[in-house]
Design a protein around this motif. Structure first.
Motif, PDB file in Angstrom:
ATOM      1  N   THR A  84      80.848  49.209  68.655  1.00 33.42           N
ATOM      2  CA  THR A  84      81.024  49.705  70.144  1.00 33.42           C
ATOM      3  C   THR A  84      79.962  49.749  71.150  1.00 33.42           C
ATOM      4  O   THR A  84      79.863  49.361  72.243  1.00 33.42           O
ATOM      5  N   ALA A  85      79.002  50.452  70.740  1.00 31.01           N
ATOM      6  CA  ALA A  85      77.906  50.963  71.485  1.00 31.01           C
ATOM      7  C   ALA A  85      76.933  50.029  71.334  1.00 31.01           C
ATOM      8  O   ALA A  85      75.835  50.317  72.009  1.00 31.01           O
ATOM      9  N   GLU A  86      76.884  48.949  70.519  1.00 29.57           N
ATOM     10  CA  GLU A  86      75.873  47.962  70.325  1.00 29.57           C
ATOM     11  C   GLU A  86      74.594  48.659  69.819  1.00 29.57           C
ATOM     12  O   GLU A  86      73.458  48.472  70.573  1.00 29.57           O
ATOM     13  N   ALA A  87      74.539  49.684  68.941  1.00 25.47           N
ATOM     14  CA  ALA A  87      73.144  50.380  68.537  1.00 25.47           C
ATOM     15  C   ALA A  87      72.530  49.340  67.678  1.00 25.47           C
ATOM     16  O   ALA A  87      72.748  48.354  67.153  1.00 25.47           O
ATOM     17  N   ASP A  88      71.122  49.789  67.891  1.00 26.49           N
ATOM     18  CA  ASP A  88      70.150  48.851  67.192  1.00 26.49           C
ATOM     19  C   ASP A  88      69.885  49.671  65.809  1.00 26.49           C
ATOM     20  O   ASP A  88      69.357  48.933  64.966  1.00 26.49           O
ATOM     21  N   GLU A  89      70.047  50.786  65.661  1.00 30.26           N
ATOM     22  CA  GLU A  89      69.847  51.530  64.459  1.00 30.26           C
ATOM     23  C   GLU A  89      70.669  52.787  64.063  1.00 30.26           C
ATOM     24  O   GLU A  89      70.931  53.491  65.066  1.00 30.26           O
ATOM     25  N   LEU A  90      71.311  53.133  62.985  1.00 28.38           N
ATOM     26  CA  LEU A  90      71.858  54.146  62.619  1.00 28.38           C
ATOM     27  C   LEU A  90      71.058  54.947  61.972  1.00 28.38           C
ATOM     28  O   LEU A  90      70.571  54.533  60.936  1.00 28.38           O
ATOM     29  N   LEU A  91      71.334  56.391  62.221  1.00 34.45           N
ATOM     30  CA  LEU A  91      70.490  57.291  61.485  1.00 34.45           C
ATOM     31  C   LEU A  91      71.426  58.569  60.845  1.00 34.45           C
ATOM     32  O   LEU A  91      72.399  58.886  61.601  1.00 34.45           O
ATOM     33  N   LEU A  92      71.240  58.866  59.898  1.00 38.80           N
ATOM     34  CA  LEU A  92      72.205  59.801  58.994  1.00 38.80           C
ATOM     35  C   LEU A  92      71.340  60.459  58.101  1.00 38.80           C
ATOM     36  O   LEU A  92      70.068  60.331  57.903  1.00 38.80           O
ATOM     37  N   THR A  93      71.850  61.608  57.447  1.00 34.25           N
ATOM     38  CA  THR A  93      71.215  62.570  56.363  1.00 34.25           C
ATOM     39  C   THR A  93      71.861  62.490  55.151  1.00 34.25           C
ATOM     40  O   THR A  93      73.258  62.571  55.549  1.00 34.25           O
ATOM     41  N   PRO A 119      70.251  48.090  60.880  1.00 36.13           N
ATOM     42  CA  PRO A 119      69.364  49.024  60.044  1.00 36.13           C
ATOM     43  C   PRO A 119      69.709  50.407  60.062  1.00 36.13           C
ATOM     44  O   PRO A 119      70.306  51.020  61.003  1.00 36.13           O
ATOM     45  N   VAL A 120      69.879  50.933  58.993  1.00 37.46           N
ATOM     46  CA  VAL A 120      70.336  52.520  58.738  1.00 37.46           C
ATOM     47  C   VAL A 120      69.220  53.035  58.038  1.00 37.46           C
ATOM     48  O   VAL A 120      68.260  52.805  57.094  1.00 37.46           O
ATOM     49  N   VAL A 121      68.785  54.493  58.805  1.00 34.88           N
ATOM     50  CA  VAL A 121      67.606  55.236  58.294  1.00 34.88           C
ATOM     51  C   VAL A 121      68.292  56.370  57.790  1.00 34.88           C
ATOM     52  O   VAL A 121      69.164  56.808  58.455  1.00 34.88           O
ATOM     53  N   VAL A 122      68.059  56.779  56.564  1.00 38.42           N
ATOM     54  CA  VAL A 122      68.372  58.084  55.977  1.00 38.42           C
ATOM     55  C   VAL A 122      67.207  59.030  56.108  1.00 38.42           C
ATOM     56  O   VAL A 122      66.222  58.801  55.461  1.00 38.42           O
ATOM     57  N   VAL A 123      67.301  59.862  56.833  1.00 36.67           N
ATOM     58  CA  VAL A 123      66.449  61.038  57.317  1.00 36.67           C
ATOM     59  C   VAL A 123      66.692  62.193  56.308  1.00 36.67           C
ATOM     60  O   VAL A 123      67.606  62.580  55.969  1.00 36.67           O
TER      61      VAL A 123
END
Length: 128
Positions: A84-93, A119-123
């Protein structure tokens, strides 16, 4: 760049904000989403506190939006919001790792990694 952040705690938000400190600019947007059950007052309070951290920590970012979502599968909510937000990258922990988690991450992160089209970044989480 539009970053979508999934959070459930102040510590999670802080860790992701630390990650974004060197990446997000005044031209970027960060949307921070927390999912909490309506029948759990403590979880809702924690989620709201987690959302309150983002605008303060990301003061130099162009736009910071926060949203508390009630109920629902967190992975599904985040994936829907990313679209919905047209995100470029998703960040999670990785919030909670179980002994049967072969990937070394929790259930929500694993589901997002398996189904995300961005792309998903796991912080790393300071809680683990």
């Amino acid at each position: 760049m539009h970053y979508l952040v999934g959070t459930t705690s102040v510590h999670t938000t802080a860790a992701i904000c630390d990650y974004l400190d060197e990446r997000a600019t005044a031209d970027d947007t960060v949307t921070v989403v927390a999912v909490a059950p309506t029948d759990d007052a403590t979880a809702r309070r924690d989620a709201q506190e987690a959302l309150n951290v983002a605008p303060v920590r990301l003061a130099t970012v162009g736009t910071v939006r926060t949203e508390l979502r009630e109920d629902g599968d967190p992975a599904a909510v985040l994936l829907d919001e990313a679209t919905t937000a047209e995100a470029d990258e998703l960040l999670l922990t990785p919030r909670e790792v179980t002994s049967d988690a072969p990937s070394g991450v929790g259930e929500t992160v694993r589901a997002v990694l398996e189904r995300s089209s961005i792309p998903v970044v796991v912080v790393p989480s300071p809680e683990l």
